[in-house]
Write a protein that holds these residues in place. Structure first.
Motif, mmCIF file in Angstrom:
data_model
loop_
_atom_site.group_PDB
_atom_site.id
_atom_site.type_symbol
_atom_site.label_atom_id
_atom_site.label_comp_id
_atom_site.label_asym_id
_atom_site.label_seq_id
_atom_site.Cartn_x
_atom_site.Cartn_y
_atom_site.Cartn_z
ATOM 1 N N ASN A 203 10.205 5.650 4.711
ATOM 2 C CA ASN A 203 9.461 4.831 3.753
ATOM 3 C C ASN A 203 8.222 5.561 3.248
ATOM 4 O OD1 ASN A 203 11.005 2.172 4.230
ATOM 5 N ND2 ASN A 203 10.361 2.741 6.287
ATOM 6 N N ALA A 319 3.394 1.089 5.157
ATOM 7 C CA ALA A 319 4.645 1.574 5.750
ATOM 8 C C ALA A 319 4.412 2.389 7.012
ATOM 9 C CB ALA A 319 5.414 2.416 4.732
ATOM 10 N N GLU A 381 14.158 1.317 1.091
ATOM 11 C CA GLU A 381 13.010 1.099 1.970
ATOM 12 C C GLU A 381 13.174 -0.169 2.795
ATOM 13 O OE1 GLU A 381 9.522 0.740 -0.440
ATOM 14 O OE2 GLU A 381 10.175 -1.104 -1.417
ATOM 15 N N LEU A 385 8.402 -4.342 5.864
ATOM 16 C CA LEU A 385 7.079 -3.756 5.978
ATOM 17 C C LEU A 385 6.112 -4.303 4.935
ATOM 18 C CD1 LEU A 385 8.144 -0.035 6.506
ATOM 19 C CD2 LEU A 385 7.087 -1.514 8.228
#
Length: 387
Positions: A203, A319, A381, A385
């Motif tokens: 990420n 992230a 991704e 998060l």
């Protein structure tokens, strides 16, 4: 306990001073050359050495100090910043002035990283992108106001007064940090091995790739903004000054607008921001013939550039759960690496006879590549998060 708003204000004053130090030399190169008896081309090292030092030495310094709590580090870094600007103000020759830039540069990325980390930690989750934008906001305001002010002072009085002014701002920021930043100890001491796992985080690495291979296109074009305004828009000193000021106004507007984006919308808004920025750069030189359109394009260029930056910063920090101490420094360093790459590419293209139109089209293509990477990021991704 000092309020969150006061801490963020202190950080904004700090990053304003740091941003002014980084960029103000662009308007003082002629004065440096004349007073210190060097060629104007040589004074360009004041820019390149700074950016390279931020990218290279910033992470090294942060790694070396990773176990030290934020507040004493912020105080030490700001004290180094004040000292570096006093050295610059009293520099007897170009070598000493260049050395002062090195001292300023090595604290740049760690200070930004620590500031963003503290701002992140004292802010409720849905407001964290705004806190990061506030830290970055000082830099954008420096581009809008600090750089023109410094160039003006240096032009009509003495360039040394500019560095005395910045040192004074640094002292104000230092006092603010001492008074306002909470002296919190680590509940868990950061472990370098754990923090370095950031480079295995897909990420984060995708966002870093967007910055290096895409966002660097911004600086391919921005490096030559002043001559483009002269050659295509036919501006003199007044027109160029207004154009650069409007770029700064756009930078401030874009920065704080992006700071209001909720975490779960960051990637989608990043894609839109990069698309708009690519369009602005592709059309840039074609629309400069009109004075009104030239001013509008300068504003949009600034808004697109610094409207994208806080989104990228926020995505890295959110992230990088394994690297809360190192992530902000890595982000600041990589942005300066992008500065170097973009400026170097633009210079190479210009040296080989490319027109400013071709340079802006290349810059646009690079931003489009960053957009493609952002689209890929949106697909792969970990959305949890940013929830």
């Amino acid at each position: 306990m000092t309020s969150r708003k006061v801490v963020l204000l202190v950080f904004m004053i700090s990053t304003f001073a740091i941003g002014m130090t980084e960029y103000v030399v662009t308007g003082l190169l002629t004065q440096f050359a004349k007073d210190l008896d060097v060629e104007v081309a040589t004074t360009g090292l004041l820019l390149s050495v700074y950016a390279i030092s931020v990218a290279l030495f910033g992470p090294i310094l942060r790694i070396a100090t990773i176990r030290i709590p934020p507040r004493p580090l912020l105080i030490a870094f700001m004290a180094l910043f004040v000292a570096s600007n006093i050295i610059a103000a009293t520099a007897p020759n170009f070598t000493v002035l260049l050395l002062s830039r090195l001292f300023s540069a090595i604290m740049h990325a760690p200070f930004f990283g620590l500031s963003m980390s503290v701002a992140f930690s004292i802010t409720e989750p849905h407001k964290r992108p705004g806190a990061i934008a506030a830290v970055q906001g000082g830099l954008t305001i420096a581009i809008m106001l600090g750089v023109p002010l410094g160039s003006y002072i240096g032009g009509i009085l003495d360039w040394r007064l500019v560095f005395w002014f910045i040192a004074a701002l640094g002292i104000v920021a230092l006092a603010g940090i001492v008074v306002s930043v909470p002296n919190e100890k680590y509940t868990v001491i950061p472990q370098l091995r754990d923090e370095l796992r950031i480079f295995k985080n897909k990420n984060v690495m995708l966002v870093l790739a967007i910055i290096v291979f895409g966002f660097s296109g911004v600086f391919t074009a921005y490096t030559f903004l002043e001559p483009m305004l002269r050659d295509y828009a036919g501006f003199g000193v007044g027109g160029v000054t207004i154009g650069l000021f409007l770029f700064g106004v756009g930078a401030v507007a874009g920065n704080f607008t992006s700071g209001r984006i909720r975490p779960h919308l960051l990637t989608q808004r990043l894609i839109w921001a990069l698309a708009i920025l690519a369009a602005v750069l592709a059309l840039f030189t074609f629309l400069l013939q009109s004075t009104l359109l030239a001013f509008i394009m300068c504003f949009l260029f600034g808004a697109g550039t610094f409207g994208t930056t806080p989104i990228l910063n926020a995505k890295i920090i959110l992230a990088a759960t394994e690297a809360p101490s190192l992530s902000g420094t890595i982000a600041a360093s990589v942005f300066n690496l992008a500065n170097c790459i973009g400026a170097l590419l633009g210079s190479i293209l210009l040296d080989h006879g490319s027109s400013f139109t071709l340079i802006t089209l290349v810059a646009s293509a690079m931003i489009l590549f960053g957009l493609i990477l952002a689209a890929v990021t949106n697909k792969v991704e970990d959305k949890a998060l940013f929830s």
